[in-house]
Every structure is written in structure tokens, then in C-alpha cells.
Design a protein around this motif. Structure first.
Motif, PDB file in Angstrom:
ATOM      1  N   LYS A 189       0.832  -1.206   0.000  1.00 22.65           N
ATOM      2  CA  LYS A 189       0.000   0.000   0.000  1.00 22.65           C
ATOM      3  C   LYS A 189       0.867   1.256   0.000  1.00 22.65           C
ATOM      4  N   GLU A 190       1.995   1.212   0.708  1.00 22.19           N
ATOM      5  CA  GLU A 190       2.915   2.354   0.718  1.00 22.19           C
ATOM      6  C   GLU A 190       3.482   2.623  -0.665  1.00 22.19           C
ATOM      7  N   ASN A 191       3.469   1.591  -1.508  1.00 18.20           N
ATOM      8  CA  ASN A 191       3.986   1.730  -2.873  1.00 18.20           C
ATOM      9  C   ASN A 191       2.859   1.859  -3.903  1.00 18.20           C
ATOM     10  N   GLY A 192       1.670   2.237  -3.407  1.00 16.27           N
ATOM     11  CA  GLY A 192       0.580   2.569  -4.315  1.00 16.27           C
ATOM     12  C   GLY A 192      -0.203   1.405  -4.876  1.00 16.27           C
ATOM     13  N   ILE A 193      -0.058   0.219  -4.273  1.00 16.91           N
ATOM     14  CA  ILE A 193      -0.758  -0.961  -4.769  1.00 16.91           C
ATOM     15  C   ILE A 193      -2.146  -1.057  -4.130  1.00 16.91           C
ATOM     16  N   LEU A 194      -3.168  -1.252  -4.957  1.00 16.88           N
ATOM     17  CA  LEU A 194      -4.535  -1.393  -4.477  1.00 16.88           C
ATOM     18  C   LEU A 194      -4.802  -2.864  -4.171  1.00 16.88           C
ATOM     19  N   LEU A 195      -5.237  -3.138  -2.931  1.00 22.39           N
ATOM     20  CA  LEU A 195      -5.478  -4.515  -2.502  1.00 22.39           C
ATOM     21  C   LEU A 195      -6.963  -4.880  -2.542  1.00 22.39           C
ATOM     22  N   ASN A 196      -7.222  -6.149  -2.685  1.00 24.02           N
ATOM     23  CA  ASN A 196      -8.575  -6.699  -2.622  1.00 24.02           C
ATOM     24  C   ASN A 196      -9.010  -6.701  -1.153  1.00 24.02           C
ATOM     25  N   THR A 197     -10.075  -5.974  -0.840  1.00 23.80           N
ATOM     26  CA  THR A 197     -10.549  -5.892   0.551  1.00 23.80           C
ATOM     27  C   THR A 197     -11.812  -6.714   0.784  1.00 23.80           C
ATOM     28  N   SER A 198     -12.277  -7.464  -0.227  1.00 22.37           N
ATOM     29  CA  SER A 198     -13.467  -8.297  -0.059  1.00 22.37           C
ATOM     30  C   SER A 198     -13.199  -9.370   0.995  1.00 22.37           C
ATOM     31  N   GLY A 199     -13.973  -9.350   2.069  1.00 24.41           N
ATOM     32  CA  GLY A 199     -13.735 -10.291   3.155  1.00 24.41           C
ATOM     33  C   GLY A 199     -12.559  -9.902   4.028  1.00 24.41           C
ATOM     34  N   GLY A 200     -12.070  -8.653   3.889  1.00 24.47           N
ATOM     35  CA  GLY A 200     -10.890  -8.194   4.627  1.00 24.47           C
ATOM     36  C   GLY A 200      -9.645  -8.302   3.758  1.00 24.47           C
ATOM     37  N   GLU A 201      -8.641  -7.508   4.083  1.00 28.32           N
ATOM     38  CA  GLU A 201      -7.405  -7.561   3.293  1.00 28.32           C
ATOM     39  C   GLU A 201      -6.742  -8.927   3.392  1.00 28.32           C
ATOM     40  N   VAL A 202      -6.834  -9.548   4.583  1.00 29.99           N
ATOM     41  CA  VAL A 202      -6.272 -10.893   4.772  1.00 29.99           C
ATOM     42  C   VAL A 202      -7.407 -11.893   4.860  1.00 29.99           C
ATOM     43  N   LYS A 203      -7.383 -12.862   3.969  1.00 34.41           N
ATOM     44  CA  LYS A 203      -8.378 -13.920   3.979  1.00 34.41           C
ATOM     45  C   LYS A 203      -7.785 -15.150   4.643  1.00 34.41           C
ATOM     46  N   GLY A 204      -8.562 -15.827   5.473  1.00 35.77           N
ATOM     47  CA  GLY A 204      -8.055 -17.010   6.167  1.00 35.77           C
ATOM     48  C   GLY A 204      -7.378 -16.644   7.476  1.00 35.77           C
ATOM     49  N   SER A 205      -6.813 -17.658   8.136  1.00 34.43           N
ATOM     50  CA  SER A 205      -6.185 -17.447   9.439  1.00 34.43           C
ATOM     51  C   SER A 205      -5.210 -18.586   9.729  1.00 34.43           C
ATOM     52  N   LYS A 206      -4.446 -18.399  10.795  1.00 30.26           N
ATOM     53  CA  LYS A 206      -3.497 -19.435  11.204  1.00 30.26           C
ATOM     54  C   LYS A 206      -4.231 -20.725  11.558  1.00 30.26           C
ATOM     55  N   SER A 207      -5.419 -20.587  12.147  1.00 28.61           N
ATOM     56  CA  SER A 207      -6.184 -21.780  12.543  1.00 28.61           C
ATOM     57  C   SER A 207      -6.683 -22.565  11.329  1.00 28.61           C
ATOM     58  N   GLU A 208      -6.779 -21.875  10.187  1.00 34.34           N
ATOM     59  CA  GLU A 208      -7.174 -22.544   8.945  1.00 34.34           C
ATOM     60  C   GLU A 208      -5.948 -22.974   8.136  1.00 34.34           C
ATOM     61  N   PHE A 209      -4.761 -22.652   8.678  1.00 31.10           N
ATOM     62  CA  PHE A 209      -3.468 -23.057   8.124  1.00 31.10           C
ATOM     63  C   PHE A 209      -3.074 -22.312   6.845  1.00 31.10           C
ATOM     64  N   LEU A 210      -3.876 -21.308   6.447  1.00 31.46           N
ATOM     65  CA  LEU A 210      -3.546 -20.545   5.243  1.00 31.46           C
ATOM     66  C   LEU A 210      -4.099 -19.128   5.359  1.00 31.46           C
ATOM     67  N   GLU A 211      -3.225 -18.143   5.101  1.00 31.76           N
ATOM     68  CA  GLU A 211      -3.623 -16.744   5.004  1.00 31.76           C
ATOM     69  C   GLU A 211      -3.294 -16.273   3.597  1.00 31.76           C
ATOM     70  N   GLN A 212      -4.199 -15.484   3.022  1.00 30.32           N
ATOM     71  CA  GLN A 212      -4.003 -15.000   1.661  1.00 30.32           C
ATOM     72  C   GLN A 212      -4.423 -13.538   1.528  1.00 30.32           C
ATOM     73  N   SER A 213      -3.774 -12.842   0.635  1.00 30.99           N
ATOM     74  CA  SER A 213      -4.226 -11.520   0.225  1.00 30.99           C
ATOM     75  C   SER A 213      -3.889 -11.381  -1.256  1.00 30.99           C
ATOM     76  N   SER A 214      -4.391 -10.317  -1.873  1.00 31.81           N
ATOM     77  CA  SER A 214      -4.138 -10.150  -3.307  1.00 31.81           C
ATOM     78  C   SER A 214      -4.342  -8.700  -3.712  1.00 31.81           C
ATOM     79  N   THR A 215      -3.763  -8.343  -4.833  1.00 30.14           N
ATOM     80  CA  THR A 215      -3.998  -7.035  -5.422  1.00 30.14           C
ATOM     81  C   THR A 215      -5.327  -7.078  -6.164  1.00 30.14           C
ATOM     82  N   MET A 216      -5.835  -5.926  -6.517  1.00 33.54           N
ATOM     83  CA  MET A 216      -6.931  -5.876  -7.487  1.00 33.54           C
ATOM     84  C   MET A 216      -6.296  -5.980  -8.875  1.00 33.54           C
TER      85      MET A 216
END
Length: 261
Positions: free
Chosen positions: A184-211
Motif C-alpha cells: 500500500k505504501e507503494n501505491g498498490i490497491l489490494l482486494n478488501t473483499s472479506g478483509g485484506e487478509v483472507k483465512g487465518s493461522k487456525s485454517e493453516f492458510l492466510e491469503q491476500s491479493s492485489t486488485m
């Protein structure tokens, strides 16, 4: 062709449509990172000639094997992922297909017209020279209203939808949140659907992505800018066995799909 050659061709084609991915890749390299690709995703239609089964057979020739099955009921998608049987350093392949026969009659007719000239092509030919089916922008918008996935495929064609940085292999970034802040500091727009970070440690996978980036596409009636491809970031966590989880979390991937929306 060897697998590394195929992956390089997919990457070159992908970054031609997603320059922000190349910018991020170079940004990581400037930090001294050796960027490792977690997985590559490809989209297709559930047709006997070009469905995920045919794509899977193609990648099996390079030593890949099926390792997971997934369903996205709301989006009418089925998916599988493959892992290389001998080289764990090679990226996983995530293949999804749209059950387009569940769409409206009008959408089915548009899609089948796009599929018709591709029926006799091998998967190798589809990937070696991605073809954009001929549809009008009016038809693109009609498809988009019912299935963004279908509209994307009919406009962009059969090529890598996204590549994915393995956050586990980054040395100067400890978490997905830290990576997101740098982007974000470098001007990249992230996918915020469902939050910037999808998943959790308890689900064993965290993901995010650009638009997804956008580019001009020549439709049969005009040229318009439409979403192309995006860059994903995956942080995998240890299973109780001590091994890193290698699969995918459906509810998280469902939100990642919206990066091209």
C-alpha cells in the motif's frame, strides 16, 4: 518443452497483462528477496474439450499430480489443485472451471460460440498462444451481470489468472499484514473483499491479493478497458503433523476470485 519453459511463458504473458505484478516482483528483489511462486491459477469452462480434466492431463505430463478438489457453489465453479510429484520447489497449479450450463440460455449461447473454434485445439496450443474469443462489449456486459468469471474468460482468454508469492520464503517480511502495508505504501490497491487478509493461522492458510490491472481489449464492436490479472500472496502454516498445509481454503479463495471484479 520442459516445465520451466512453460512456466516462464505463462509468467511473461501474465506480466504483459499485469505490470503491477512485475513491479511488486522487482520491489521484492530490491529488498534482497528471492521470490518463490506458491501457485499459478488458470480458469476455464466445464467443457469436455477444455475443462479442468484436460488441463490436469496436460500438467500431469510434466510430473504434476492431483491433490485437492474444491467447489464454489455460489459462483458455479469446481476446482482442483496439482502439486509436482518430484520437485516441491515448483509452484502448485490451481485449476478452476465454470459450470456454464447452469447459466441463462443467452449466456450459454455466447459461451458456446466462444468455445466452438477451440474444441480441436490442444491445451498446449491454448497456453502457447492464448486466444481471445470474439464477443462484443455488449455481450461482455451481459455475461458480467451473471458471471464475472465467464466475462473474464471470454474477454481475456486461456492464460494465467494469477501468480502467487510465497510469503513463507520471504526473509525481510514476517507477516502478510507487513507485506500488505509495504504494498500500500507503494501505491498498490489490494482486494478488501472479506478483509485484506483472507483465512487465518487456525485454517493453516492466510491469503491476500492485489486488485487486477486493466488493459484495452478489442471487442467486436469497440475497444474497452477491462480487468486482467492480479498478484496473490500466500502464507502457509504448519499442520499438527509439522508439515506446511498445501491445500486451499474455499471461503478464502472465493473472496480472492473477486480480485478481477
Amino acid at each position: 518443452m520442459k516445465i520451466n519453459g512453460l512456466l516462464q511463458e505463462l509468467w511473461d504473458d501474465y506480466t504483459s497483462m499485469a505490470p503491477s505484478a512485475l513491479f511488486i516482483h522487482e520491489l521484492m528483489q530490491q529488498r534482497g528477496e528471492n521470490v518463490v511462486n506458491d501457485h499459478i491459477a488458470l480458469r476455464t469452462f466445464s467443457h469436455e474439450s477444455i475443462g479442468i480434466d484436460q488441463f490436469a492431463i496436460h500438467f500431469e505430463k510434466f510430473g504434476y499430480k492431483r491433490c485437492g478438489d474444491y467447489e464454489f457453489e455460489a459462483k458455479k465453479l469446481d476446482a482442483i489443485h496439482l502439486e509436482h510429484s518430484c520437485n516441491s520447489k515448483l509452484p502448485k497449479i490451481f485449476l478452476s472451471e465454470l459450470r456454464y450450463n447452469e447459466l441463462s440460455k443467452n449466456s450459454i449461447e455466447i459461451i458456446e460460440r466462444c468455445i466452438e473454434p477451440l474444441k480441436l485445439l490442444s491445451i498446449d496450443s491454448l497456453l502457447a498462444k492464448p486466444l481471445r474469443p470474439s464477443i462484443s462489449f455488449r455481450e461482455y456486459k451481459q455475461l458480467y451481470e451473471e458471471s464475472e468469471y465467464a466475462a473474464w474468460l471470454c474477454a481475456i482468454g486461456f492464460r494465467a489468472n494469477h501468480f502467487t508469492i510465497s510469503v513463507n520464503h520471504l526473509k525481510t517480511i514476517e507477516s502478510l499484514l507487513d507485506l500488505n502495508e509495504i504494498l500500500k505504501e507503494n501505491g498498490i490497491l489490494l482486494n478488501t473483499s472479506g478483509g485484506e487478509v483472507k483465512g487465518s493461522k487456525s485454517e493453516f492458510l492466510e491469503q491476500s491479493s492485489t486488485m487486477a490491472d486493466k488493459m484495452d481489449v478489442e471487442f467486436t464492436d469497440c475497444t474497452e478497458k477491462v480487468p486482467t490479472c492480479y498478484y496473490e500472496f500466500a502464507l502457509r502454516h504448519q499442520l499438527p503433523t509439522g508439515k506446511l498445509y498445501q491445500g486451499f481454503v474455499t471461503k478464502s479463495a472465493d473472496k480472492i476470485f473477486e480480485s478481477t471484479n
